[in-house]
Design a protein around this motif. Sequence first.
Motif, PDB file in Angstrom:
ATOM      1  N   LEU A  58       0.834  -1.212   0.000  1.00 11.44           N
ATOM      2  CA  LEU A  58       0.000   0.000   0.000  1.00 11.44           C
ATOM      3  C   LEU A  58       0.866   1.258   0.000  1.00 11.44           C
ATOM      4  O   LEU A  58       0.525   2.256  -0.634  1.00 11.44           O
ATOM      5  N   GLU A 110       1.728   1.868  -3.454  1.00 12.66           N
ATOM      6  CA  GLU A 110       0.579   2.425  -4.175  1.00 12.66           C
ATOM      7  C   GLU A 110       0.413   3.918  -3.872  1.00 12.66           C
ATOM      8  O   GLU A 110       0.134   4.721  -4.763  1.00 12.66           O
ATOM      9  N   VAL A 111       0.573   4.244  -2.598  1.00 11.53           N
ATOM     10  CA  VAL A 111       0.418   5.641  -2.181  1.00 11.53           C
ATOM     11  C   VAL A 111       1.461   6.517  -2.878  1.00 11.53           C
ATOM     12  O   VAL A 111       1.148   7.590  -3.401  1.00 11.53           O
ATOM     13  N   TRP A 134      -0.278  14.772   3.167  1.00 11.87           N
ATOM     14  CA  TRP A 134      -0.880  14.149   1.978  1.00 11.87           C
ATOM     15  C   TRP A 134      -0.663  12.636   2.017  1.00 11.87           C
ATOM     16  O   TRP A 134      -1.601  11.853   1.815  1.00 11.87           O
ATOM     17  N   ALA A 169      -2.764  10.917   4.809  1.00 15.36           N
ATOM     18  CA  ALA A 169      -4.188  10.831   4.456  1.00 15.36           C
ATOM     19  C   ALA A 169      -4.381   9.802   3.338  1.00 15.36           C
ATOM     20  O   ALA A 169      -5.350   9.035   3.349  1.00 15.36           O
ATOM     21  N   ALA A 170      -3.452   9.791   2.392  1.00 17.02           N
ATOM     22  CA  ALA A 170      -3.540   8.816   1.297  1.00 17.02           C
ATOM     23  C   ALA A 170      -3.381   7.397   1.828  1.00 17.02           C
ATOM     24  O   ALA A 170      -4.027   6.457   1.356  1.00 17.02           O
ATOM     25  N   ASN A 189      -6.591   6.337   3.266  1.00 19.96           N
ATOM     26  CA  ASN A 189      -7.484   6.066   2.145  1.00 19.96           C
ATOM     27  C   ASN A 189      -7.175   4.697   1.522  1.00 19.96           C
ATOM     28  O   ASN A 189      -8.069   3.871   1.305  1.00 19.96           O
ATOM     29  N   ALA A 190      -5.901   4.451   1.308  1.00 19.73           N
ATOM     30  CA  ALA A 190      -5.488   3.185   0.692  1.00 19.73           C
ATOM     31  C   ALA A 190      -5.781   2.007   1.626  1.00 19.73           C
ATOM     32  O   ALA A 190      -6.167   0.920   1.167  1.00 19.73           O
ATOM     33  N   ARG A 217      -8.227   1.804   3.851  1.00 22.78           N
ATOM     34  CA  ARG A 217      -9.671   1.527   3.797  1.00 22.78           C
ATOM     35  C   ARG A 217     -10.024   0.817   2.495  1.00 22.78           C
ATOM     36  O   ARG A 217     -10.822  -0.114   2.474  1.00 22.78           O
ATOM     37  N   HIS A 218      -9.397   1.272   1.407  1.00 24.85           N
ATOM     38  CA  HIS A 218      -9.630   0.631   0.107  1.00 24.85           C
ATOM     39  C   HIS A 218      -9.198  -0.835   0.157  1.00 24.85           C
ATOM     40  O   HIS A 218      -9.875  -1.718  -0.375  1.00 24.85           O
ATOM     41  N   ARG A 251     -11.839  -2.771   1.945  1.00 26.10           N
ATOM     42  CA  ARG A 251     -13.041  -2.887   1.098  1.00 26.10           C
ATOM     43  C   ARG A 251     -12.823  -3.946   0.029  1.00 26.10           C
ATOM     44  O   ARG A 251     -13.701  -4.759  -0.235  1.00 26.10           O
ATOM     45  N   TYR A 266      -9.812   9.901  13.499  1.00 28.88           N
ATOM     46  CA  TYR A 266      -9.694  10.145  12.064  1.00 28.88           C
ATOM     47  C   TYR A 266     -10.365  11.450  11.638  1.00 28.88           C
ATOM     48  O   TYR A 266      -9.908  12.136  10.747  1.00 28.88           O
ATOM     49  N   SER A 303      -0.094  -0.064 -11.454  1.00 32.78           N
ATOM     50  CA  SER A 303      -1.040   0.496 -10.490  1.00 32.78           C
ATOM     51  C   SER A 303      -2.237   1.162 -11.174  1.00 32.78           C
ATOM     52  O   SER A 303      -2.730   0.671 -12.182  1.00 32.78           O
ATOM     53  N   THR A 329      -7.213   3.531  -5.824  1.00 33.26           N
ATOM     54  CA  THR A 329      -6.792   3.103  -4.485  1.00 33.26           C
ATOM     55  C   THR A 329      -6.735   4.310  -3.559  1.00 33.26           C
ATOM     56  O   THR A 329      -7.180   4.252  -2.417  1.00 33.26           O
ATOM     57  N   VAL A 330      -6.151   5.397  -4.052  1.00 30.31           N
ATOM     58  CA  VAL A 330      -6.166   6.649  -3.289  1.00 30.31           C
ATOM     59  C   VAL A 330      -7.152   7.564  -4.010  1.00 30.31           C
ATOM     60  O   VAL A 330      -6.804   8.284  -4.937  1.00 30.31           O
ATOM     61  N   ASP A 372      -9.716   9.627  -2.480  1.00 25.73           N
ATOM     62  CA  ASP A 372     -10.321  10.782  -1.808  1.00 25.73           C
ATOM     63  C   ASP A 372      -9.855  12.121  -2.359  1.00 25.73           C
ATOM     64  O   ASP A 372     -10.656  13.028  -2.578  1.00 25.73           O
ATOM     65  N   ARG A 375      -7.908  17.080   5.530  1.00 25.18           N
ATOM     66  CA  ARG A 375      -7.289  15.811   5.938  1.00 25.18           C
ATOM     67  C   ARG A 375      -5.963  15.593   5.200  1.00 25.18           C
ATOM     68  O   ARG A 375      -5.034  15.034   5.754  1.00 25.18           O
ATOM     69  N   PHE A 376      -5.903  16.054   3.972  1.00 24.24           N
ATOM     70  CA  PHE A 376      -4.675  15.890   3.185  1.00 24.24           C
ATOM     71  C   PHE A 376      -3.687  17.046   3.419  1.00 24.24           C
ATOM     72  O   PHE A 376      -2.667  17.128   2.736  1.00 24.24           O
ATOM     73  N   GLN A 397      -3.916  20.187   2.730  1.00 22.78           N
ATOM     74  CA  GLN A 397      -3.808  21.120   1.600  1.00 22.78           C
ATOM     75  C   GLN A 397      -4.586  22.398   1.952  1.00 22.78           C
ATOM     76  O   GLN A 397      -5.767  22.557   1.609  1.00 22.78           O
TER      77      GLN A 397
END
Lengths: 207, 450
Positions: free
Chosen positions: A77, A80-81, A98, A101-102, A105-106, A108-109, A112, A124, B153, B195-196, B198, B234-235, B237
């Motif tokens: 992951l 991937e990020v 960034w 947070a990514a 996100n990854a 949770r993905h 899923r 969170y 990817s 995958t990312v 959001d 959250r990111f 930014q």
Amino acid sequence: MLDQETLEVSTPTAAPAQSTAEGASRPPRRTAAKSKSVEPHLLTADEVELLYIEHRTLLLFVACRKFRVNEPDAENLIQEVFLSFLQTCTKIENVRAWLVAAMCNASRHHWRSMGRTEPLPDDYDNQSDPGSQGLADRFAMEMTVQKVLGYMQPRCRETLRLHYFEGRSAGDVAKELETTNRYAEKLIHNCLRRAREIYNNITVVQR
Amino acid sequence: MISQHYDEDALVALLDTPGGEADVHLVECGDCRRSFEEYRAVTSCLGEDAVWDLRVLKEDPVPSTIQNLRAFADRMHAEDAAALPLVAELLAGPRDQWMPRLMSDPKYRTAGVVRKLMEASDKAIDVMPPDALEISALATEIADHLDPAAYPSDTVMKLRGNAWRDRGFCLYQNSRFADALEAITNAELVSVQLTVSDFEAARVRIAKSLLFRTFENFLDSAHGAQLSGAIFARFGQTTRRVGAAIAEAQALWKRGQISLAIDCLLPYAAMSQDLDDDTAARIFANLVVFYRDAGDADQALHYAQLAEQTKIGDVNDAATPLRIQWSVGVLFGRSGKIREAEKRLLPLIASFERLGMTSEAVQVGLELAEFYLAEGRTSDVAMLCRRAIDFYVCAGLPSTERAMTALAFLNECLCANRLTAASVRHVREYLVRLPTEPALLFMPPPNSPF
């Protein structure tokens, strides 16, 4: 000029500052340290490697400890990020935030895609206040506190766990540790002081 | 006077005391408050599951990941370098030749070409929007037909989402709003599969929010902007987060929810010292409008001054700073501070004139004339009216004749000592409409003496 991100008209150049007749106090500009912005798609292979080395441990902590992803999957992951980061054709203001947070996100993905839903960490969503501490800072701090606990004596660790994690009173802690209330209180205070000392030592080194 | 510092035991005891942070000494004493906050940060982390899992994670970087990331970066740079001449070739000649050229040769179909086309459309959008639109069509055509298996990817899906978002923006800029919404929806459908997802989804959602505003769907616009803002936060930014807050506030304002719009921006105004100047100025400028419409001239003026002082943006745009000063001057005048209004508005007349903005120069003069009339300074009003007539004569605009009729009306009122602020405002409003409604005839206001 229209901003492509928001489709908003950005405010153009103002005239040089003039004296304020009504005493409107101008806020001081940029007192806070500005986070380093990067354009990920322009990074060289060397720069990418450095970023990976700099942030990997925190990202691994987020995936493994906050989202309970196993280590080999977490490493995938992280890759991937970073790949997603490199393809973000826009300026990124705060790289660590960034990436963290990514990573959430990854993660949770990941769950899923495995047909499971992993509850989000309790902290969170602590982002509604504009001045709030960032998620990345919060997770970095948790990672440091985890290290602190690793350095502590088992009895001290257990005392802190009972009081601060399980929320038990000094009296309950005394019963659990088969000691007096007064000693349990003393123990809680001393162990927390010790934890803070170690925390400060670790972060001083990091700074 | 700060009393003696708390010892560690006292600080730890305060942690367990409800409302401990409001302790009088803690509030006064920076050192003790800092120590207390450190303790509290540690105990707050101790309440988290994650810190109690003490199994050691392997901290050493993984060589294969490094190798993969390096290879990806190198491949991307090589593709981008190879795409430069291809894009130059593809975009040669008139734009109606571009798409047939692409369709006739598969060599253009690479991820690098898509990235470079997006850069090209970004550059073209301000100078030649139809070119940018066609370039974005090329980018989506290529991105839609790239083989995802040929790239690692989510590369292709991410590129596809970006290309459609970019196309949505170009369609928006070309006023094709329904098509823009369709393109943005395409981008959204692709983005959620990543995958990312959001961050990209938030970028798409903020664009959609602005489109909703175009369709006067302010509720969805505000909601979308709010969701995007939370993701940008959250990111980490900040600039995008503020941009989303501004979009949300503007949608609320357009719904007539002015106090909500103000509440939306005030927290960001308070942290303006942490923002870059352009972002801070955008917040201030929006608050000026919201407070003005809320009838709070003092606050509007306060933020107008802050906006005016914030040096920002496009150095080639000389007109808008003048417009900001114009707003400030008018706000001063309307709140009865005629000297301040005069100090700002008088120099603006010449500044607008120097830029060839005759209509604006005259309007500023007439705004000032209204304020002068309130003070009975009729000779100054006469001077401004004469100057306005001179501007129109010298400028020789198509609207000069009609404008002169309106200004002559003012002159007659002056000579008859019957000029009122309402008459001046009537003429000024007529002159504002004249450039876009050249056939508009001047009619004196009701109850006019002439």
